[in-house]
Design a protein around this motif. Structure first.
Motif, mmCIF file in Angstrom:
data_model
loop_
_atom_site.group_PDB
_atom_site.id
_atom_site.type_symbol
_atom_site.label_atom_id
_atom_site.label_comp_id
_atom_site.label_asym_id
_atom_site.label_seq_id
_atom_site.Cartn_x
_atom_site.Cartn_y
_atom_site.Cartn_z
ATOM 1 N N TRP A 212 -46.594 64.715 -116.406
ATOM 2 C CA TRP A 212 -46.043 65.765 -117.620
ATOM 3 C C TRP A 212 -46.640 67.373 -117.308
ATOM 4 O O TRP A 212 -45.721 68.110 -117.315
ATOM 5 C CB TRP A 212 -46.622 65.317 -118.863
ATOM 6 C CG TRP A 212 -45.670 64.365 -119.610
ATOM 7 C CD1 TRP A 212 -45.506 63.287 -119.493
ATOM 8 C CD2 TRP A 212 -44.674 64.708 -120.678
ATOM 9 N NE1 TRP A 212 -44.785 62.632 -120.334
ATOM 10 C CE2 TRP A 212 -44.164 63.536 -121.077
ATOM 11 C CE3 TRP A 212 -44.413 65.678 -121.222
ATOM 12 C CZ2 TRP A 212 -43.143 63.642 -122.094
ATOM 13 C CZ3 TRP A 212 -43.389 65.819 -122.479
ATOM 14 C CH2 TRP A 212 -42.696 64.641 -122.526
ATOM 15 N N ALA A 213 -47.949 67.545 -116.840
ATOM 16 C CA ALA A 213 -48.358 68.610 -116.613
ATOM 17 C C ALA A 213 -47.716 69.240 -115.126
ATOM 18 O O ALA A 213 -47.258 70.398 -115.122
ATOM 19 C CB ALA A 213 -49.764 68.545 -116.301
ATOM 20 N N ILE A 215 -44.651 68.827 -114.516
ATOM 21 C CA ILE A 215 -43.194 69.095 -114.632
ATOM 22 C C ILE A 215 -43.236 70.535 -115.191
ATOM 23 O O ILE A 215 -42.457 71.440 -115.048
ATOM 24 C CB ILE A 215 -42.633 68.177 -115.690
ATOM 25 C CG1 ILE A 215 -42.137 66.988 -114.842
ATOM 26 C CG2 ILE A 215 -41.292 68.786 -116.341
ATOM 27 C CD1 ILE A 215 -41.824 65.866 -115.832
ATOM 28 N N GLU A 216 -44.315 70.919 -116.249
ATOM 29 C CA GLU A 216 -44.455 72.122 -116.812
ATOM 30 C C GLU A 216 -44.632 73.197 -115.892
ATOM 31 O O GLU A 216 -43.928 74.163 -115.902
ATOM 32 C CB GLU A 216 -45.710 71.932 -118.197
ATOM 33 C CG GLU A 216 -45.127 71.021 -119.154
ATOM 34 C CD GLU A 216 -43.838 71.437 -119.695
ATOM 35 O OE1 GLU A 216 -43.596 72.460 -119.925
ATOM 36 O OE2 GLU A 216 -43.182 70.393 -120.110
ATOM 37 N N PHE A 217 -45.552 72.671 -114.992
ATOM 38 C CA PHE A 217 -45.904 73.684 -113.805
ATOM 39 C C PHE A 217 -44.625 73.898 -113.027
ATOM 40 O O PHE A 217 -44.198 75.209 -112.491
ATOM 41 C CB PHE A 217 -47.106 73.223 -112.904
ATOM 42 C CG PHE A 217 -47.394 74.085 -111.516
ATOM 43 C CD1 PHE A 217 -47.963 75.298 -111.903
ATOM 44 C CD2 PHE A 217 -46.898 73.786 -110.464
ATOM 45 C CE1 PHE A 217 -48.442 75.834 -110.777
ATOM 46 C CE2 PHE A 217 -47.202 74.518 -109.277
ATOM 47 C CZ PHE A 217 -47.873 75.794 -109.518
ATOM 48 N N ARG A 219 -41.336 73.755 -113.651
ATOM 49 C CA ARG A 219 -40.430 74.530 -114.589
ATOM 50 C C ARG A 219 -40.546 75.928 -114.065
ATOM 51 O O ARG A 219 -39.791 76.725 -114.334
ATOM 52 C CB ARG A 219 -40.572 74.075 -115.885
ATOM 53 C CG ARG A 219 -39.426 74.586 -116.819
ATOM 54 C CD ARG A 219 -38.038 74.160 -116.009
ATOM 55 N NE ARG A 219 -36.867 74.942 -116.712
ATOM 56 C CZ ARG A 219 -36.175 74.493 -117.659
ATOM 57 N NH1 ARG A 219 -36.249 73.595 -118.310
ATOM 58 N NH2 ARG A 219 -35.045 75.326 -118.008
ATOM 59 N N ARG A 220 -41.937 76.468 -114.179
ATOM 60 C CA ARG A 220 -42.030 77.713 -113.939
ATOM 61 C C ARG A 220 -41.611 78.221 -112.772
ATOM 62 O O ARG A 220 -40.865 79.187 -112.571
ATOM 63 C CB ARG A 220 -43.588 78.354 -114.197
ATOM 64 C CG ARG A 220 -44.090 78.012 -115.402
ATOM 65 C CD ARG A 220 -45.521 78.506 -115.862
ATOM 66 N NE ARG A 220 -46.164 78.199 -116.830
ATOM 67 C CZ ARG A 220 -47.017 77.223 -116.805
ATOM 68 N NH1 ARG A 220 -47.545 76.785 -115.948
ATOM 69 N NH2 ARG A 220 -47.613 76.858 -117.907
ATOM 70 N N ASP A 223 -37.783 78.404 -112.703
ATOM 71 C CA ASP A 223 -37.536 79.730 -113.601
ATOM 72 C C ASP A 223 -37.098 80.617 -112.489
ATOM 73 O O ASP A 223 -36.447 81.536 -112.738
ATOM 74 C CB ASP A 223 -38.364 79.901 -114.634
ATOM 75 C CG ASP A 223 -38.148 79.078 -115.805
ATOM 76 O OD1 ASP A 223 -36.903 78.249 -115.621
ATOM 77 O OD2 ASP A 223 -39.047 78.913 -116.608
ATOM 78 N N GLN A 245 -35.111 67.019 -116.206
ATOM 79 C CA GLN A 245 -36.354 67.169 -117.073
ATOM 80 C C GLN A 245 -36.603 66.139 -117.895
ATOM 81 O O GLN A 245 -37.651 65.422 -118.022
ATOM 82 C CB GLN A 245 -36.877 68.493 -117.479
ATOM 83 C CG GLN A 245 -38.224 68.645 -118.021
ATOM 84 C CD GLN A 245 -38.457 70.064 -118.560
ATOM 85 O OE1 GLN A 245 -37.559 70.887 -118.638
ATOM 86 N NE2 GLN A 245 -39.735 70.449 -118.543
ATOM 87 N N ASP A 246 -35.647 65.899 -118.826
ATOM 88 C CA ASP A 246 -35.640 64.808 -120.092
ATOM 89 C C ASP A 246 -35.745 63.481 -119.094
ATOM 90 O O ASP A 246 -36.361 62.472 -119.807
ATOM 91 C CB ASP A 246 -34.342 64.937 -120.983
ATOM 92 C CG ASP A 246 -34.223 65.782 -121.644
ATOM 93 O OD1 ASP A 246 -35.443 66.654 -121.902
ATOM 94 O OD2 ASP A 246 -33.320 66.727 -122.215
ATOM 95 N N HIS A 249 -39.080 62.811 -118.025
ATOM 96 C CA HIS A 249 -40.179 62.421 -119.084
ATOM 97 C C HIS A 249 -39.815 61.000 -119.407
ATOM 98 O O HIS A 249 -40.760 60.339 -120.067
ATOM 99 C CB HIS A 249 -39.582 63.417 -120.273
ATOM 100 C CG HIS A 249 -40.294 64.768 -120.107
ATOM 101 N ND1 HIS A 249 -39.497 65.978 -120.951
ATOM 102 C CD2 HIS A 249 -41.279 65.359 -119.272
ATOM 103 C CE1 HIS A 249 -40.337 67.023 -120.364
ATOM 104 N NE2 HIS A 249 -41.385 66.708 -119.402
#
Length: 279
Positions: A212-213, A215-217, A219-220, A223, A245-246, A249
């Motif tokens: 999860w962590a 994926i958040e990293f 995603r930046r 972008d 992403q879904d 998850h």
């Protein structure tokens, strides 16, 4: 000595699981052509993607012929992207992009700058457009490449990921098998099977939370890549990434559930063993 060996094997098992899980997801949903097409088909159900694709198709028709009434074409395109046939044809267009990147079998349709593209021809060939295109005397070419990036990085060039397509299946299967073997060996070496089941559950929980962590990293970083796109193409790419992403998850949630289940089972086993020894 036995404790140190067990701890080492647990650490290796955790690391192997951290490699095997994303490798399996990437192979199934990105490297495999059918899996990627299925992902694109799910994304095509999103109203935001449908709106962006309708706008892009309208623009493409406008470039193919003069005197085209964009208002009429826009209504036709909106009705088409909202129809049940659109997701399958959008998936087919993405197969084109996938082959371009992973196999380089479509060089004849690459634009002059070698940019990553999808082919809009299958979508504009749908019956929904035929009458409208005929009214404006528009003849469709065999392919209509739509660039997905204005300034593609080196990683998005024809056939750039061909080695991944070749070795990806072996890596994903191999990582899963080795991770499973080490998990079984760790259970075999451990002095307490119940406690080690708890330990393996903790491994799954750690991998799921770390995923999860990550994926958040990631995603930046994505972008920043999306800054090479604009307008409708960026909107389409954002929905595609959101769908991926879904999916990731979901895999991580299953990993967390399995990890929690192993912890519970391990605690129960440990309690039963303790009760048996007491009696």
């Amino acid at each position: 000595m036995r404790f140190a060996t067990t701890l080492l094997m647990w650490l290796v098992t955790t690391l192997l699981l951290a490699v095997a899980l994303p490798a399996a997801w990437v192979q199934q949903h990105l490297v495999d052509e059918d899996g990627y097409a299925a992902l694109a088909q799910r994304a095509a159900a999103d109203p935001g993607l449908q709106s962006a694709m309708a706008s892009e198709l309208t623009s493409q028709v406008g470039r193919l012929g003069t005197g085209v009434n964009t208002g009429t074409v826009s209504l036709v395109a909106a009705a088409y992207t909202a129809s049940s046939t659109f997701p399958g044809q959008f998936a087919q267009a993405n197969r084109f992009a996938h082959r371009w990147l992973f196999t380089d079998r479509v060089r004849s349709s690459v634009d002059s700058q070698g940019r990553w593209v999808i082919d809009a021809a299958p979508m504009l060939s749908d019956a929904a457009f035929k009458e409208t295109l005929s009214d404006y005397n528009v003849t469709l070419p065999s392919s209509i490449p739509i660039p997905l990036t204005d300034n593609a990085p080196a990683a998005l060039r024809p056939g750039a990921l061909r080695p991944v397509a070749t070795f990806g299946p072996w890596v994903s299967v191999g990582a899963a098998v080795v991770a499973g073997m080490f998990a079984l060996l760790t259970l075999f070496v451990a002095r307490s099977r119940g406690k080690m089941l708890v330990g393996l559950g903790v491994s799954a929980l750690l991998v799921g939370a770390s995923g999860w962590a990550a994926i958040e990293f990631g995603r930046r970083r994505l972008d920043a890549v999306l800054n090479n796109s604009s307008g409708d193409i960026r909107r389409i790419a954002e929905v595609m990434i959101g769908t991926a992403q879904d999916s990731m998850h979901q895999w991580l949630n299953i990993t967390l559930i399995v990890g929690g289940g192993l912890v519970i089972i391990g605690v129960i086993v440990s309690l039963l063993v303790s009760l048996a020894k007491t009696n």
